[in-house]
Design an enzyme around this catalytic site. Structure first.
Site: not given
Ligand code: PAF
Length: 278
Positions: A185, A34
């Site tokens: 993830s 992210h």
């Protein structure tokens, strides 16, 4: 950094952004991947633009047997990461504001959603497209960024924007990998130490297979290597056209080699390019 907890607060702040607004939609549990999306967003926004990260664990994209309640929600850590990455605003809507009890309109896609993860996650992409469309309509971004790890999701969002004439640009960001190759993830947090040690074999199996010229040989090799990972159950391993996601029949156009593998409590997905061969 502004924390916008209601749709009207989001809309109010949006009115103050006159240059580009780049949206990074997330479900929180933010990680290095992210952070890479946010940095890309910052570049796209330019010096006068703004970056908004939305954090919303979207209930409608989880199946009844999936991990909605277990999904990690480390909000304080997420906000710290956003602050460290100089995000301008974080949009944190409540589920009750996003979905009225009698909501009856959803988005359905009938082609790209029928393959890969769409086969084993019924209703998932309808949930994703509906929430992403809602986030676009609430935040009115000029650009939005999604990771290439979720290649099917990215292809579907591009298709939605194209087919519904949505006035924004979609940017894809290459998969962020841990030093051992595992795709970053939020679901990696479910892995036990032994599973975490085995998980990078998903990427190495794909890479080894993609080096073969023949598609059937690549699929056979990847399946064999994935099935050899202790405790792993292969959901799928497929070679698909990079934009239509239909089966890749030859190497004349760009493809992706994509896999989903259950490892303990985690369902891990990954994909890598299968460049066109001349
Ligand atoms: O990729 C995700 O995190 C989610 O599917 C998204 C795009 C934020 C929609 O909930």
């Amino acid at each position: 950094m502004r924390q916008l907890r209601t749709i009207s607060a989001m809309r109010g702040w949006r009115g103050s952004v006159s240059d580009r607004l780049v949206l990074v939609p997330t479900m929180g549990a933010l990680h290095h991947g992210h952070a890479a999306l946010i940095r890309r967003a910052r570049k796209l926004a330019g010096k006068n633009g703004a970056v908004c990260v939305s954090i919303f664990v979207n209930p409608t994209q989880f199946g009844p047997k999936e991990d909605f309640s277990a999904y990690p929600r480390p909000l304080a850590q997420d906000l710290a990461l956003c602050r460290a990455e100089a995000v301008d605003a974080v949009f944190l809507p409540k589920a009750s504001d996003m979905y009225l009890p009698d909501a009856s309109v959803v988005l359905q896609e009938s082609s790209l959603s029928q393959t890969l993860c769409g086969r084993s996650r019924e209703g998932h992409f309808s949930g994703v497209l509906t929430v992403v469309a809602k986030l676009f309509l609430i935040t009115l971004p000029t650009h939005a960024i999604f990771g290439e790890k979720d290649w099917q999701q990215l292809a579907l969002i591009r298709r939605m924007v194209r087919d519904l004439n949505m006035p924004l640009e979609i940017a894809g960001c290459p998969t962020f990998r841990e030093p051992d190759g595992l795709a970053a993830s939020s679901r990696n947090a479910y892995l036990t130490p032994a599973e975490r040690a085995a998980a990078p074999r998903i990427y190495s199996s794909l890479k080894k297979a993609a080096a073969l010229r023949s598609i059937p040989a690549a699929l056979r090799a990847a399946r064999r290597d994935l099935e050899a990972i202790s405790g792993a159950r292969v959901d799928y391993i497929e070679a698909v056209d990079a934009s239509t996601l239909g089966p890749l029949r030859n190497r004349n156009s760009p493809g992706r080699l994509a896999a989903a593998v259950y490892l303990g409590k985690a369902r891990l997905i990954d994909n890598i390019p299968l460049p066109a061969l001349s």
